[in-house]
Design a protein around this motif. Sequence first.
Motif, PDB file in Angstrom:
ATOM      1  N   MET A  21       0.837  -1.196   0.000  1.00 26.93           N
ATOM      2  CA  MET A  21       0.000   0.000   0.000  1.00 26.93           C
ATOM      3  C   MET A  21       0.876   1.251   0.000  1.00 26.93           C
ATOM      4  SD  MET A  21      -3.195  -0.965  -0.056  1.00 26.93           S
ATOM      5  CE  MET A  21      -4.407   0.028   0.805  1.00 26.93           C
ATOM      6  N   CYS A  22       0.342   2.338  -0.531  1.00 30.26           N
ATOM      7  CA  CYS A  22       1.103   3.581  -0.652  1.00 30.26           C
ATOM      8  C   CYS A  22       1.421   4.169   0.730  1.00 30.26           C
ATOM      9  CB  CYS A  22       0.307   4.617  -1.437  1.00 30.26           C
ATOM     10  SG  CYS A  22      -0.110   4.143  -3.119  1.00 30.26           S
ATOM     11  N   ALA A  23       2.538   4.897   0.795  1.00 32.54           N
ATOM     12  CA  ALA A  23       2.820   5.670   2.001  1.00 32.54           C
ATOM     13  C   ALA A  23       1.720   6.710   2.166  1.00 32.54           C
ATOM     14  CB  ALA A  23       4.173   6.355   1.860  1.00 32.54           C
ATOM     15  N   GLY A  24       1.290   6.902   3.403  1.00 31.69           N
ATOM     16  CA  GLY A  24       0.249   7.883   3.668  1.00 31.69           C
ATOM     17  C   GLY A  24      -1.152   7.415   3.370  1.00 31.69           C
ATOM     18  N   CYS A  25      -1.328   6.110   3.112  1.00 32.74           N
ATOM     19  CA  CYS A  25      -2.655   5.557   2.815  1.00 32.74           C
ATOM     20  C   CYS A  25      -3.440   5.347   4.102  1.00 32.74           C
ATOM     21  CB  CYS A  25      -2.513   4.233   2.070  1.00 32.74           C
ATOM     22  SG  CYS A  25      -4.075   3.362   1.841  1.00 32.74           S
ATOM     23  N   GLY A  26      -4.686   5.762   4.099  1.00 27.78           N
ATOM     24  CA  GLY A  26      -5.512   5.596   5.281  1.00 27.78           C
ATOM     25  C   GLY A  26      -6.068   4.196   5.463  1.00 27.78           C
TER      26      GLY A  26
END
Length: 312
Positions: A21-26
């Motif tokens: 998952m992307c960095a900063g993904c909630g």
Amino acid sequence: MGYNLKEVMNKPERLAAGHRMCAGCGATIAVRGVLRALHEGDHAVIGNATGCLEVSSYMYPYTAWEDSYIHNAFENAGATLSGVETAYKALKKKGRLGENDNFKFITFGGDGGTYDIGFQSLSGAMERGHDMVYVCYDNGAYMNTGIQRSSATPMYADTTTTPVGTQSNGKLQGRKDLAAIIAEHNIPYVAQTTLTQNFKDMYEKSEKAIYTKGAAFLNIMAPCPRGWRYETSEVMKICSLAVETCYWPLFEVDNGKWILNYEPKKKLPIEDFLREQGRFKHLFKKGNEDLLVQFQNEVDRRWENLKYRCAQ
């Protein structure tokens, strides 16, 4: 026992590191928060509709999930877990499971697989009253396939299917109020939350959803750095502003009773939330002042309606 952040954070992780998952993904923050509410010794069967979370956390034969995990098609996460829960009850009744085999059934889906494509199977599972929790990680668009609008996408958002240009100001329609719709199924527990401060609100609602007998639904705002266009380090700030502007109120519906969990001492203007996101940058251009007024009016209308429901 009261909520203890240190104890909660020291629980073993049920979503392991190594996902993509992307960095900063909630979404992954939300998943970890929900699964921390499981009690020690309890097992879970996790369902997961196709989407960002699924393709990034399960790369056959490798998985980031520590509990039993089922990848569902986009449209049937609710149906799959309701079937597993029914099979579990049948095996228990036949004595084919041990006394200490305690399983909880939790399924995750993004807003595309929940508000839209998966709504039919979700509605069916809720109406039948299966003892399960459906968790929507709401990132406001079909992020996995290229940031297309969904019915969870807010008004005036810039997406690839509602692009901002000389003839368009983004999506014209407002966001569907899914939590209210699910509450109309008369299930035991519905709640709306997000990633705020010390995670207390999300933890307590997750625990209540998991350990309330019958169907439960959690709607968790989970920002997406690619679709919303914010600095990855700002995810918690975005969520806090959503709550403080009353764009994303914290509430629950417990056996039909609407409860407002938090009311800001000083409600912030919606501009504070929108300004942090690139998908709304066109709203701050000269000549678009009326669009901001319309957005604020819609937020105010929904907020007043929610307060009225909770006051009854």
